[in-house]
Design a protein around this motif. Structure first.
Motif, PDB file in Angstrom:
ATOM      1  N   GLY A   1       0.857  -1.109  -0.069  1.00 14.20           N
ATOM      2  CA  GLY A   1      -0.003   0.173   0.084  1.00 14.20           C
ATOM      3  C   GLY A   1       0.920   1.107   0.017  1.00 14.20           C
ATOM      4  N   MET A   2       0.816   1.831  -0.991  1.00 14.15           N
ATOM      5  CA  MET A   2       1.549   3.187  -1.097  1.00 14.15           C
ATOM      6  C   MET A   2       1.377   4.048  -0.055  1.00 14.15           C
ATOM      7  SD  MET A   2       2.760   3.588  -4.769  1.00 14.15           S
ATOM      8  CE  MET A   2       2.035   3.572  -6.234  1.00 14.15           C
ATOM      9  N   GLY A   3       2.652   4.455   0.592  1.00 14.88           N
ATOM     10  CA  GLY A   3       2.621   5.508   1.536  1.00 14.88           C
ATOM     11  C   GLY A   3       1.935   4.842   2.867  1.00 14.88           C
ATOM     12  N   ASN A   4       2.098   3.633   3.022  1.00 10.65           N
ATOM     13  CA  ASN A   4       1.726   2.893   4.361  1.00 10.65           C
ATOM     14  C   ASN A   4       2.934   2.225   4.861  1.00 10.65           C
ATOM     15  OD1 ASN A   4       0.720   0.991   6.146  1.00 10.65           O
ATOM     16  ND2 ASN A   4      -0.808   0.480   4.843  1.00 10.65           N
ATOM     17  N   THR A   5       3.691   2.718   5.812  1.00  7.00           N
ATOM     18  CA  THR A   5       4.955   2.026   6.389  1.00  7.00           C
ATOM     19  C   THR A   5       4.600   0.600   6.861  1.00  7.00           C
ATOM     20  OG1 THR A   5       5.721   4.370   6.444  1.00  7.00           O
ATOM     21  CG2 THR A   5       7.271   2.429   7.720  1.00  7.00           C
ATOM     22  N   VAL A   6       3.647   0.461   7.618  1.00 10.62           N
ATOM     23  CA  VAL A   6       3.461  -1.026   8.225  1.00 10.62           C
ATOM     24  C   VAL A   6       3.258  -1.742   6.999  1.00 10.62           C
ATOM     25  CG1 VAL A   6       2.185  -2.166   9.786  1.00 10.62           C
ATOM     26  CG2 VAL A   6       2.377   0.242  10.178  1.00 10.62           C
ATOM     27  N   GLY A   7       2.316  -1.609   6.113  1.00 12.55           N
ATOM     28  CA  GLY A   7       2.239  -2.655   5.202  1.00 12.55           C
ATOM     29  C   GLY A   7       3.250  -2.934   4.292  1.00 12.55           C
ATOM     30  N   VAL A   8       4.129  -1.854   3.796  1.00 14.97           N
ATOM     31  CA  VAL A   8       5.174  -1.938   3.111  1.00 14.97           C
ATOM     32  C   VAL A   8       6.013  -2.867   3.871  1.00 14.97           C
ATOM     33  CG1 VAL A   8       7.047  -0.750   1.936  1.00 14.97           C
ATOM     34  CG2 VAL A   8       4.922  -0.077   1.769  1.00 14.97           C
ATOM     35  N   ILE A   9       6.381  -2.769   5.052  1.00 11.60           N
ATOM     36  CA  ILE A   9       7.287  -3.688   5.907  1.00 11.60           C
ATOM     37  C   ILE A   9       6.805  -5.191   5.578  1.00 11.60           C
ATOM     38  CG2 ILE A   9       8.204  -4.290   8.056  1.00 11.60           C
ATOM     39  CD1 ILE A   9       8.140  -1.348   8.666  1.00 11.60           C
ATOM     40  N   LEU A  10       5.528  -5.316   5.910  1.00  9.14           N
ATOM     41  CA  LEU A  10       4.804  -6.480   5.872  1.00  9.14           C
ATOM     42  C   LEU A  10       5.114  -7.353   4.587  1.00  9.14           C
ATOM     43  CD1 LEU A  10       1.630  -5.952   7.894  1.00  9.14           C
ATOM     44  CD2 LEU A  10       3.507  -7.528   8.504  1.00  9.14           C
ATOM     45  N   ALA A  11       4.867  -6.312   3.527  1.00  5.47           N
ATOM     46  CA  ALA A  11       4.968  -6.888   2.092  1.00  5.47           C
ATOM     47  C   ALA A  11       6.375  -7.338   1.768  1.00  5.47           C
ATOM     48  CB  ALA A  11       4.533  -5.968   1.377  1.00  5.47           C
ATOM     49  N   ALA A  12       7.352  -6.467   2.252  1.00  7.17           N
ATOM     50  CA  ALA A  12       8.791  -6.668   2.214  1.00  7.17           C
ATOM     51  C   ALA A  12       9.064  -8.236   2.705  1.00  7.17           C
ATOM     52  CB  ALA A  12       9.526  -5.631   2.924  1.00  7.17           C
ATOM     53  N   VAL A  13       8.606  -8.336   3.829  1.00  4.71           N
ATOM     54  CA  VAL A  13       8.920  -9.584   4.626  1.00  4.71           C
ATOM     55  C   VAL A  13       8.302 -10.762   3.746  1.00  4.71           C
ATOM     56  CG1 VAL A  13       8.363 -10.988   6.636  1.00  4.71           C
ATOM     57  CG2 VAL A  13       8.763  -8.601   6.987  1.00  4.71           C
ATOM     58  N   LEU A  14       6.836 -10.704   3.441  1.00  2.25           N
ATOM     59  CA  LEU A  14       6.215 -11.737   2.768  1.00  2.25           C
ATOM     60  C   LEU A  14       6.886 -12.002   1.394  1.00  2.25           C
ATOM     61  CD1 LEU A  14       3.604 -13.296   2.389  1.00  2.25           C
ATOM     62  CD2 LEU A  14       2.611 -11.251   0.986  1.00  2.25           C
ATOM     63  N   LEU A  15       7.376 -10.778   0.797  1.00  3.68           N
ATOM     64  CA  LEU A  15       7.789 -11.136  -0.648  1.00  3.68           C
ATOM     65  C   LEU A  15       9.252 -11.442  -0.949  1.00  3.68           C
ATOM     66  CD1 LEU A  15       6.563  -8.281  -2.816  1.00  3.68           C
ATOM     67  CD2 LEU A  15       5.735 -10.629  -2.641  1.00  3.68           C
ATOM     68  N   THR A  16       9.994 -11.425   0.686  1.00  2.00           N
ATOM     69  CA  THR A  16      11.277 -12.062   0.534  1.00  2.00           C
ATOM     70  C   THR A  16      11.119 -13.588   1.150  1.00  2.00           C
ATOM     71  OG1 THR A  16      11.843  -9.920   1.443  1.00  2.00           O
ATOM     72  CG2 THR A  16      13.563 -11.582   1.414  1.00  2.00           C
ATOM     73  N   VAL A  17      10.327 -13.958   1.880  1.00  4.17           N
ATOM     74  CA  VAL A  17      10.311 -15.178   2.468  1.00  4.17           C
ATOM     75  C   VAL A  17       9.613 -16.195   1.354  1.00  4.17           C
ATOM     76  CG1 VAL A  17       9.096 -16.749   4.246  1.00  4.17           C
ATOM     77  CG2 VAL A  17      10.136 -14.454   4.923  1.00  4.17           C
ATOM     78  N   LEU A  18       8.393 -15.633   0.846  1.00  3.30           N
ATOM     79  CA  LEU A  18       7.681 -16.403  -0.137  1.00  3.30           C
ATOM     80  C   LEU A  18       8.325 -16.962  -1.222  1.00  3.30           C
ATOM     81  CD1 LEU A  18       4.665 -17.040  -0.412  1.00  3.30           C
ATOM     82  CD2 LEU A  18       4.445 -15.247  -2.159  1.00  3.30           C
ATOM     83  N   PRO A  19       9.289 -16.375  -1.885  1.00  6.64           N
ATOM     84  CA  PRO A  19      10.262 -16.932  -3.017  1.00  6.64           C
ATOM     85  C   PRO A  19      11.153 -18.083  -2.521  1.00  6.64           C
ATOM     86  CG  PRO A  19      10.556 -14.565  -3.211  1.00  6.64           C
ATOM     87  CD  PRO A  19       9.714 -14.745  -1.883  1.00  6.64           C
ATOM     88  N   GLU A  20      11.371 -17.906  -1.008  1.00  7.59           N
ATOM     89  CA  GLU A  20      12.182 -18.993  -0.494  1.00  7.59           C
ATOM     90  C   GLU A  20      11.379 -20.206  -0.354  1.00  7.59           C
ATOM     91  OE1 GLU A  20      15.560 -18.773   0.241  1.00  7.59           O
ATOM     92  OE2 GLU A  20      15.613 -16.777  -0.326  1.00  7.59           O
ATOM     93  N   LEU A  21      10.201 -20.060   0.048  1.00  2.20           N
ATOM     94  CA  LEU A  21       9.437 -21.350   0.224  1.00  2.20           C
ATOM     95  C   LEU A  21       8.952 -21.725  -1.193  1.00  2.20           C
ATOM     96  CD1 LEU A  21       6.718 -19.650   2.793  1.00  2.20           C
ATOM     97  CD2 LEU A  21       8.625 -21.174   3.078  1.00  2.20           C
ATOM     98  N   LEU A  22       9.063 -20.958  -2.239  1.00  5.55           N
ATOM     99  CA  LEU A  22       8.699 -21.334  -3.393  1.00  5.55           C
ATOM    100  C   LEU A  22       9.674 -21.780  -4.316  1.00  5.55           C
ATOM    101  CD1 LEU A  22       5.874 -18.874  -4.275  1.00  5.55           C
ATOM    102  CD2 LEU A  22       5.615 -21.147  -3.759  1.00  5.55           C
ATOM    103  N   ARG A  23      10.970 -22.243  -3.660  1.00  2.00           N
ATOM    104  CA  ARG A  23      12.331 -22.423  -4.324  1.00  2.00           C
ATOM    105  C   ARG A  23      12.033 -23.068  -5.481  1.00  2.00           C
ATOM    106  NH1 ARG A  23      16.832 -20.031  -4.088  1.00  2.00           N
ATOM    107  NH2 ARG A  23      17.108 -18.842  -2.391  1.00  2.00           N
ATOM    108  N   GLY A  24      11.059 -24.185  -5.459  1.00  7.08           N
ATOM    109  CA  GLY A  24      11.027 -25.205  -6.577  1.00  7.08           C
ATOM    110  C   GLY A  24      10.563 -24.369  -7.793  1.00  7.08           C
ATOM    111  N   LEU A  25       9.857 -23.300  -7.462  1.00  7.50           N
ATOM    112  CA  LEU A  25       9.021 -22.842  -8.765  1.00  7.50           C
ATOM    113  C   LEU A  25       9.686 -21.315  -9.222  1.00  7.50           C
ATOM    114  CD1 LEU A  25       5.604 -23.020  -7.014  1.00  7.50           C
ATOM    115  CD2 LEU A  25       6.355 -24.321  -9.030  1.00  7.50           C
ATOM    116  N   ALA A  26      10.952 -21.493  -8.799  1.00  9.14           N
ATOM    117  CA  ALA A  26      11.992 -20.184  -8.987  1.00  9.14           C
ATOM    118  C   ALA A  26      11.606 -19.491 -10.354  1.00  9.14           C
ATOM    119  CB  ALA A  26      13.226 -20.374  -8.532  1.00  9.14           C
TER     120      ALA A  26
END
Lengths: 263, 312
Positions: free
Chosen positions: B251-276
């Motif tokens: 969410g543009m201009g929403n610091t908490v949301g952006v932090i959560l998104a950063a966490v999600l989008l960094t962890v998710l690819p790790e979980l989806l390694r097989g689908l890289a």
């Protein structure tokens, strides 16, 4: 404002306009559509630079100054089509006006020392004060885009006043208002002039509003000043009557004849 | 309002310290992911100042990250053999700062001429800048050309990463929550009106750009000393898109949301390694789906003016 001319390509929007605004004066700038009222406005506020002529404000030349610098000198304005900051609260809309005259900037905002806090508190109380004066206090947490139309107009004026101007330019503040709101607005403008002791330049279509409060009226037509004087003088000026009514009659005649429009 | 920012800092530092204290118990893989997450937070939170709060569309964040990363890595590679072991933390801190500063200067150099542009045009210019930076590092012998820099000392720890992340979040939050900083939001909403209020749009835009670039440069420095290998290829256009996606998703201009998104989008690819290989397709689908269903961002539960409900 001395002999100011502005041309856009071949079109001369405003031609050799002289305009003097004294201290504590309330001046109306009127004229038919396309007369150059808003253009004159935009020259004063630095949106456009005049092609010829000079504008002075309290001894300072406004030539080459950007809009934000002109606001800093003490000229504030509102817009014909309201331009608030829609996603900011009413409180914040007014609050940002204070960054102009505050001493704290980027680094104070980061360090947040005692001086910064005092300053922010000072701003907060001043914002609440001015909001209360204009009966907007109860809306302070509302997003400005959710305000009723008349209140948005009022908020825009309050926001301009919060920059602590010496000259306030109002661009058609009565546009789109109903008669009750217009009466209210007329009262408000008079109140502002007395309370804040500033000069006001009012661009307006609504004759009732202009005639009711202005001490002096300047009439523009096709970019040329055709009359200047007190409301009663202007009302009886033959050129002014022509510019307003003559235009209408011409159009009517053209429509009746159903021929190609005159000129 | 004002109360928010300091609370933020303390919260973030506590999390950082807590995570660092536990880091001994992590295995190397999780530790690595935790550092990646921290770096993503720095990148996303700083880009959020530019793209979210100030409303400028920058696609050059990976470029600033590269400038900071290569500068800092080169500096430590040159100085590490000379400087005594005990002074290495100071050396690292110094190179992070230098990396950030050089990136900020790059931000100033790009920002001054190009911030007159708006929207799509600015996006294109920043995109071009990012590519130019990458090509410069790719061809520069000093920075190892296409192979990049290798053998960078492993200085980056959880503490450093999350410390800088906390600082980034603090700076962005406290800037935006000040009378001065509301100017960023004004520029986002209406530049003409902002100028009429005495706010210089150009000045605010450049400030946002330089601040954002500074933190992107620090993120690059942390990244370099984490991966120990720095290749220009890693800072291509896709990397910038990754960060933009975090900002949009949060969410543009929403610091908490952006932090959560950063966490999600960094962890998710790790979980989806097989689908890289399909990651970018997933990303694109995610963005399209998001724009259709939640244009205000996935984590935006309430608007920026969070007390608006009191007055209906």
């Amino acid at each position: 404002m001395q002999r100011c001319t502005i041309r856009f390509g071949g079109l001369t929007a405003v031609s050799e306009l002289d305009l003097h605004i004294g201290g504590d004066e309330l001046i109306g700038l009127i004229g038919p559509n396309g007369a150059g009222k808003t253009t004159a406005f935009n020259m004063i506020t630095g949106v456009y630079q005049p092609t010829e002529g000079e504008i002075h404000f309290g001894g300072t030349s406004l030539a080459g100054q950007a809009p934000q610098e002109i606001t800093g000198l003490g000229i504030a304005r509102t817009f014909q089509n309201i331009r608030l900051f829609p996603s900011l609260s009413v409180f914040d809309n007014v609050r940002v006006a204070f960054q102009l005259r505050q001493k704290t900037g980027l680094f104070q905002s980061l360090l947040r020392g005692a001086a910064f806090k005092r300053n922010e508190q000072q701003i907060e109380s001043e914002v609440l004060e001015i909001l209360d004066i204009f009966k907007l206090g109860r809306f302070r947490h509302t997003m400005s885009k959710n305000l009723p139309y008349g209140d948005q107009r009022r908020l825009e004026i309050v926001r301009a006043l919060a920059t602590k101007p010496r000259l306030l330019l109002l661009d058609e503040p009565a546009a789109g208002m109903n008669p009750t709101e217009k009466t209210e607005l007329t009262r408000l403008i008079g109140f502002i002039k007395d309370k804040f002791r500033i000069s006001v330049l009012l661009v307006e279509h609504d004759m009732k509003v202009v005639m009711g409060i202005c001490e002096r009226i300047v009439v523009l037509d096709h970019g040329i000043k055709i009359a200047e004087g007190s409301p009663s003088e202007v009302r009886n000026d033959i050129k002014v009557v022509e510019a307003y009514l003559g235009d209408k009659h011409l159009k009517k005649a053209a429509a009746d004849a159903d021929s190609s429009p005159a000129d | 309002m004002q109360l928010g920012a300091k609370r933020w800092l303390f919260g973030a530092v506590l999390v950082a310290l807590g995570v660092s204290a536990l880091s001994g118990h992590f295995n190397r893989y999780y530790l690595g992911v935790a550092i990646d997450v921290g770096i993503s937070i720095i990148l996303a939170a700083s880009l959020n100042l530019i793209n979210g709060y100030t409303g400028q569309f920058s696609l050059g964040h990976a470029g600033f990250m590269a400038v900071g990363g290569f500068t800092a890595a080169k500096l430590t590679l040159l100085l590490a053999p000379i400087v005594p072991e005990a002074a290495h933390p100071a050396l690292f801190a110094g190179s992070i700062l230098v990396g950030g500063t050089v990136a900020a200067l790059a931000g100033l150099a790009v920002g001054l001429p190009s911030l007159r542009l708006r929207g799509d045009y600015l996006a294109i210019v920043t995109l071009g800048f990012g590519e130019i930076i990458r090509v410069i590092f790719q061809t520069s012998e000093t920075f190892g050309a296409a192979t990049g820099l290798t053998g960078i000392p492993k200085f980056t720890t959880l503490f450093w990463t999350w410390g800088v992340a906390a600082l980034t979040v603090y700076v962005v939050a406290s800037l935006v929550n000040s009378t001065y900083g509301r100017g960023f939001l004004c520029v986002h909403d209406d530049e003409v009106a902002a100028a009429a209020m005495g706010i210089s749009p150009t000045r605010y835009k450049v400030t946002a750009f330089v601040t954002g670039a500074f933190f992107a440069g620090m993120a690059g420095a942390l990244y370099a000393h984490h991966k120990q290998v720095l290749k220009p290829d890693g800072f291509d256009f896709m990397k910038s898109i990754d960060i933009v996606v975090m900002v949009i998703l949060g969410g543009m201009g929403n610091t908490v949301g952006v932090i959560l998104a950063a966490v999600l989008l960094t962890v998710l690819p790790e979980l989806l390694r097989g689908l890289a290989d399909y990651r970018m397709i997933l990303y694109s689908l995610l963005i399209i789906g998001l724009m259709l269903t939640r244009p205000q961002g996935l984590f935006t539960l309430r608007r920026r003016v969070d007390r608006s409900r009191t007055a209906n």
